[in-house]
Design a protein around this motif. Sequence first.
Motif, PDB file in Angstrom:
ATOM      1  N   GLY A   1      55.240  44.798  38.160  1.00 53.81           N
ATOM      2  CA  GLY A   1      55.041  43.716  39.123  1.00 53.81           C
ATOM      3  C   GLY A   1      56.310  42.918  39.341  1.00 53.81           C
ATOM      4  O   GLY A   1      56.639  42.546  40.466  1.00 53.81           O
ATOM      5  N   GLY A   2      57.030  42.648  38.269  1.00 54.90           N
ATOM      6  CA  GLY A   2      58.307  41.945  38.404  1.00 54.90           C
ATOM      7  C   GLY A   2      59.321  42.756  39.185  1.00 54.90           C
ATOM      8  O   GLY A   2      60.055  42.208  40.017  1.00 54.90           O
ATOM      9  N   LEU A   3      59.359  44.059  38.936  1.00 54.98           N
ATOM     10  CA  LEU A   3      60.261  44.933  39.690  1.00 54.98           C
ATOM     11  C   LEU A   3      59.900  44.954  41.175  1.00 54.98           C
ATOM     12  O   LEU A   3      60.775  44.869  42.032  1.00 54.98           O
ATOM     13  CB  LEU A   3      60.223  46.348  39.111  1.00 54.98           C
ATOM     14  CG  LEU A   3      61.149  47.373  39.764  1.00 54.98           C
ATOM     15  CD1 LEU A   3      62.602  46.994  39.537  1.00 54.98           C
ATOM     16  CD2 LEU A   3      60.869  48.752  39.214  1.00 54.98           C
ATOM     17  N   LEU A   4      58.610  45.037  41.477  1.00 57.08           N
ATOM     18  CA  LEU A   4      58.173  45.004  42.879  1.00 57.08           C
ATOM     19  C   LEU A   4      58.507  43.669  43.542  1.00 57.08           C
ATOM     20  O   LEU A   4      58.907  43.632  44.709  1.00 57.08           O
ATOM     21  CB  LEU A   4      56.673  45.274  42.981  1.00 57.08           C
ATOM     22  CG  LEU A   4      56.214  46.702  42.765  1.00 57.08           C
ATOM     23  CD1 LEU A   4      54.688  46.774  42.724  1.00 57.08           C
ATOM     24  CD2 LEU A   4      56.746  47.613  43.856  1.00 57.08           C
ATOM     25  N   LEU A   5      58.351  42.575  42.798  1.00 59.54           N
ATOM     26  CA  LEU A   5      58.679  41.261  43.350  1.00 59.54           C
ATOM     27  C   LEU A   5      60.172  41.125  43.620  1.00 59.54           C
ATOM     28  O   LEU A   5      60.579  40.637  44.680  1.00 59.54           O
ATOM     29  CB  LEU A   5      58.210  40.166  42.396  1.00 59.54           C
ATOM     30  CG  LEU A   5      58.468  38.727  42.831  1.00 59.54           C
ATOM     31  CD1 LEU A   5      57.745  38.421  44.137  1.00 59.54           C
ATOM     32  CD2 LEU A   5      58.051  37.766  41.750  1.00 59.54           C
ATOM     33  N   VAL A   6      60.979  41.580  42.680  1.00 60.67           N
ATOM     34  CA  VAL A   6      62.439  41.488  42.866  1.00 60.67           C
ATOM     35  C   VAL A   6      62.891  42.347  44.041  1.00 60.67           C
ATOM     36  O   VAL A   6      63.685  41.901  44.879  1.00 60.67           O
ATOM     37  CB  VAL A   6      63.169  41.891  41.564  1.00 60.67           C
ATOM     38  CG1 VAL A   6      64.649  42.112  41.797  1.00 60.67           C
ATOM     39  CG2 VAL A   6      62.943  40.828  40.503  1.00 60.67           C
ATOM     40  N   THR A   7      62.387  43.573  44.132  1.00 61.76           N
ATOM     41  CA  THR A   7      62.773  44.421  45.266  1.00 61.76           C
ATOM     42  C   THR A   7      62.251  43.860  46.576  1.00 61.76           C
ATOM     43  O   THR A   7      62.885  44.028  47.615  1.00 61.76           O
ATOM     44  CB  THR A   7      62.252  45.859  45.084  1.00 61.76           C
ATOM     45  OG1 THR A   7      60.847  45.838  44.903  1.00 61.76           O
ATOM     46  CG2 THR A   7      62.931  46.532  43.915  1.00 61.76           C
TER      47      THR A   7
ATOM     48  N   SER B   1      51.946  43.680  47.707  1.00 63.08           N
ATOM     49  CA  SER B   1      51.509  44.724  46.771  1.00 63.08           C
ATOM     50  C   SER B   1      51.795  44.365  45.317  1.00 63.08           C
ATOM     51  O   SER B   1      51.113  44.849  44.412  1.00 63.08           O
ATOM     52  CB  SER B   1      52.174  46.050  47.120  1.00 63.08           C
ATOM     53  OG  SER B   1      53.576  45.921  47.057  1.00 63.08           O
ATOM     54  N   PHE B   2      52.778  43.498  45.070  1.00 68.62           N
ATOM     55  CA  PHE B   2      53.079  43.105  43.695  1.00 68.62           C
ATOM     56  C   PHE B   2      51.948  42.285  43.085  1.00 68.62           C
ATOM     57  O   PHE B   2      51.807  42.226  41.866  1.00 68.62           O
ATOM     58  CB  PHE B   2      54.395  42.322  43.624  1.00 68.62           C
ATOM     59  CG  PHE B   2      54.331  40.955  44.232  1.00 68.62           C
ATOM     60  CD1 PHE B   2      54.038  39.861  43.446  1.00 68.62           C
ATOM     61  CD2 PHE B   2      54.558  40.771  45.581  1.00 68.62           C
ATOM     62  CE1 PHE B   2      53.970  38.600  43.993  1.00 68.62           C
ATOM     63  CE2 PHE B   2      54.497  39.523  46.136  1.00 68.62           C
ATOM     64  CZ  PHE B   2      54.204  38.428  45.347  1.00 68.62           C
ATOM     65  N   LEU B   3      51.119  41.655  43.914  1.00 66.28           N
ATOM     66  CA  LEU B   3      50.009  40.855  43.401  1.00 66.28           C
ATOM     67  C   LEU B   3      49.018  41.705  42.613  1.00 66.28           C
ATOM     68  O   LEU B   3      48.430  41.242  41.639  1.00 66.28           O
ATOM     69  CB  LEU B   3      49.280  40.151  44.544  1.00 66.28           C
ATOM     70  CG  LEU B   3      50.044  39.030  45.239  1.00 66.28           C
ATOM     71  CD1 LEU B   3      49.251  38.517  46.426  1.00 66.28           C
ATOM     72  CD2 LEU B   3      50.365  37.920  44.276  1.00 66.28           C
ATOM     73  N   LEU B   4      48.835  42.949  43.038  1.00 64.66           N
ATOM     74  CA  LEU B   4      47.914  43.832  42.326  1.00 64.66           C
ATOM     75  C   LEU B   4      48.413  44.139  40.919  1.00 64.66           C
ATOM     76  O   LEU B   4      47.622  44.213  39.973  1.00 64.66           O
ATOM     77  CB  LEU B   4      47.704  45.119  43.111  1.00 64.66           C
ATOM     78  CG  LEU B   4      47.034  44.948  44.474  1.00 64.66           C
ATOM     79  CD1 LEU B   4      46.990  46.268  45.215  1.00 64.66           C
ATOM     80  CD2 LEU B   4      45.655  44.375  44.306  1.00 64.66           C
ATOM     81  N   MET B   5      49.717  44.308  40.777  1.00 60.29           N
ATOM     82  CA  MET B   5      50.269  44.568  39.444  1.00 60.29           C
ATOM     83  C   MET B   5      50.117  43.358  38.535  1.00 60.29           C
ATOM     84  O   MET B   5      49.792  43.494  37.350  1.00 60.29           O
ATOM     85  CB  MET B   5      51.747  44.963  39.533  1.00 60.29           C
ATOM     86  CG  MET B   5      51.974  46.321  40.092  1.00 60.29           C
ATOM     87  SD  MET B   5      51.177  47.570  39.095  1.00 60.29           S
ATOM     88  CE  MET B   5      50.591  48.647  40.348  1.00 60.29           C
ATOM     89  N   PHE B   6      50.317  42.168  39.087  1.00 63.12           N
ATOM     90  CA  PHE B   6      50.133  40.969  38.275  1.00 63.12           C
ATOM     91  C   PHE B   6      48.658  40.748  37.945  1.00 63.12           C
ATOM     92  O   PHE B   6      48.330  40.254  36.871  1.00 63.12           O
ATOM     93  CB  PHE B   6      50.743  39.747  38.953  1.00 63.12           C
ATOM     94  CG  PHE B   6      52.249  39.737  38.905  1.00 63.12           C
ATOM     95  CD1 PHE B   6      52.920  39.904  37.706  1.00 63.12           C
ATOM     96  CD2 PHE B   6      52.987  39.569  40.048  1.00 63.12           C
ATOM     97  CE1 PHE B   6      54.300  39.901  37.648  1.00 63.12           C
ATOM     98  CE2 PHE B   6      54.370  39.560  40.008  1.00 63.12           C
ATOM     99  CZ  PHE B   6      55.025  39.725  38.801  1.00 63.12           C
ATOM    100  N   ALA B   7      47.761  41.132  38.857  1.00 60.09           N
ATOM    101  CA  ALA B   7      46.328  41.048  38.564  1.00 60.09           C
ATOM    102  C   ALA B   7      45.951  42.019  37.449  1.00 60.09           C
ATOM    103  O   ALA B   7      45.160  41.685  36.561  1.00 60.09           O
ATOM    104  CB  ALA B   7      45.507  41.330  39.820  1.00 60.09           C
TER     105      ALA B   7
END
Length: 125
Positions: free
Chosen positions: A19-25, A36-42
Amino acid sequence: MRNNRILFLILGLFFFAIGGLLLVTNLVADEPFHTSFLLMFALTVMCFCLSYLSPHFQQKDERMKLIREKGMFFSVIALMVYLIIFNLGLQIEFFTLAANELLHILTALIICTVFISFVVYSRIY
């Protein structure tokens, strides 16, 4: 039992890293913002909550049934509130969201609400 807690903790850290990687990218890219990063954090919240709840879920007693029942009841009420807020917000054009963004946000909210309510009710009962 101990292995389940460690496994959920490792999976939570893994999902947090993704999720952090998706947010940074997402922040670095010059494209529109993706949710889409919200799903990883969920999923991170879900794994950490399951890591905490693992010893409680091993027991099949009345306390665990009560925690699940109360948690799901609260989650359904919260889901109705989420849907009303999103419906009103979209109708009065307070915010504009694409369908996939709305689904990402709703899915993340539902996952977090269900498992956090389980943790809260396990602490209460």
